[in-house]
Design an enzyme around this catalytic site. Structure first.
Site, short mmCIF file in Angstrom:
data_model
loop_
_atom_site.label_atom_id
_atom_site.label_comp_id
_atom_site.label_asym_id
_atom_site.label_seq_id
_atom_site.Cartn_x
_atom_site.Cartn_y
_atom_site.Cartn_z
CE LYS A 53 -3.69 -2.48 2.35
NZ LYS A 53 -4.29 -2.84 3.63
CD GLN A 97 -3.02 -4.36 6.92
OE1 GLN A 97 -2.92 -3.42 6.14
NE2 GLN A 97 -3.76 -5.43 6.65
CG ASP A 120 -9.29 0.20 5.49
OD1 ASP A 120 -9.11 -0.17 4.31
OD2 ASP A 120 -8.56 -0.16 6.44
#
Ligand code: NDP
Length: 290
Positions: A53, A97, A120
């Site tokens: 990412k 994460q 997200d």
């Protein structure tokens, strides 16, 4: 007549190229989208995901930062970092994460990310915005699937859509997005009765279950669009993965199909980058599309 393959790798590459062009144009005006990824601990898969990412964001010309913290990080330390990033105007997207190491309250910690930086799209405020049709940030995998449908020329309006799997990160937001796009949506799960019959009603069938090749040809209406989200390791192999869809026989029946690998998977990171740019444009008060 075999199905047309929806090439997620190509669609994701095209999307990344568009985003890089847009980022370059914004940079000339002194505007740089910023993504910060936080990794707590050393989970090997998470190390790879977060590095990917961070690298993709850097390749697109974003300000891209990976903050790695030891598994011993306390909740207060993490909350302090989140507060600092929430207040930092050069950071438009914050991604923590999952999973966090034991001892950290993941649900609470995630809820402390400012909803407008929650790239997200998992924050309850963004979930509420999605279901009430308001502008927010949408989870990357289902948003990426909507992008795939759009560029393939598939308009869900008026179609019957069936989503198998009701997770918060894929199934539920997928159902909301299809509903917002005016499909008639059925959301299935492990307690659904006669799943094959329900799936056979679908013009668009999305499988997000996590069971290798579970969706066989008898689940699929001839000509349907079949989207396979599943990522299942093949036992006894090193890295081979298969989807939730029994690809070859289903491709004989379906009209369109996504392969695994090379279908939905590559869209997720590309969409994360798009979400970051959306968050940045909103922070700068610019219209959504460049
Ligand atoms: P979850 O395990 O959170 O959810 C699975 C869902 O499938 C649940 O709602 C469950 O029902 C349902 N289910 C399980 N067994 C059956 C069955 N026999 N019949 C009908 N429904 C069933 O998974 P995720 O949503 O997180 O992920 C789904 C898959 O997608 C996984 O393979 C995952 O690896 C993959 N994935 C891929 C991504 C990508 O970028 N390509 C991103 C995210 C996920 P119930 O709620 O009743 O238990």
């Amino acid at each position: 007549m075999p199905a047309r393959i929806i090439d997620g790798k190509q669609i994701a590459a095209d999307l990344r190229a568009d985003l890089a062009r847009e980022a370059a144009a914004l940079r000339e005006r002194g505007l740089v989208p910023g993504l910060t990824v936080i990794l707590v601990g050393e989970d090997p898969a998470s190390v790879i995901y977060t590095r990917n990412k961070q690298q993709v964001a850097a390749e697109l010309g974003y300000k891209s930062e990976l903050i790695r913290l030891p598994a011993t990080t306390t909740q207060d330390e993490l909350l302090e970092l989140i507060a600092r990033l929430n207040a930092d105007p050069t950071v438009h997207g914050i991604l923590i994460q999952s999973p966090l190491p034991p001892g950290l309250d993941e649900e609470f910690i995630f809820s402390q990310v400012h909803p407008d930086k929650d790239v997200d799209g998992f924050h309850p405020v963004n979930v509420g915005r999605l279901w009430t049709g308001q502008k927010g940030l949408v989870p990357c995998t289902p948003a990426g699937i909507m992008h795939m449908l759009r560029v393939t020329g598939i308009d869900p309006k008026g179609l019957r859509a069936v989503v198998v799997g009701r997770s918060n990160i894929v199934g539920k937001p997928m159902a909301a997005l299809l509903l917002n796009a005016h499909a008639t949506v059925t959301l299935c799960h492990s307690r659904t009765r006669d799943l094959p019959a329900v799936c056979r009603e679908a013009d668009i069938l999305v499988a997000a279950v996590g069971r290798a090749r579970m969706i066989t040809a008898d689940y699929v209406k001839p000509g349907a669009v079949v989207i396979d989200v599943g990522v299942n390791k093949v036992p006894g192999t090193k890295n081979k993965i298969v989807g939730d869809v029994d690809f070859e026989p289903v491709a004989e029946v379906a009209g369109h199909i996504t392969p695994v690998p090379g279908g939905v998977g590559p869209m997720t990171i590309a969409q994360l980058m798009k979400n970051t740019l959306i968050a940045a444009r909103r922070a700068w008060g610019l219209p959504e599309e460049g």
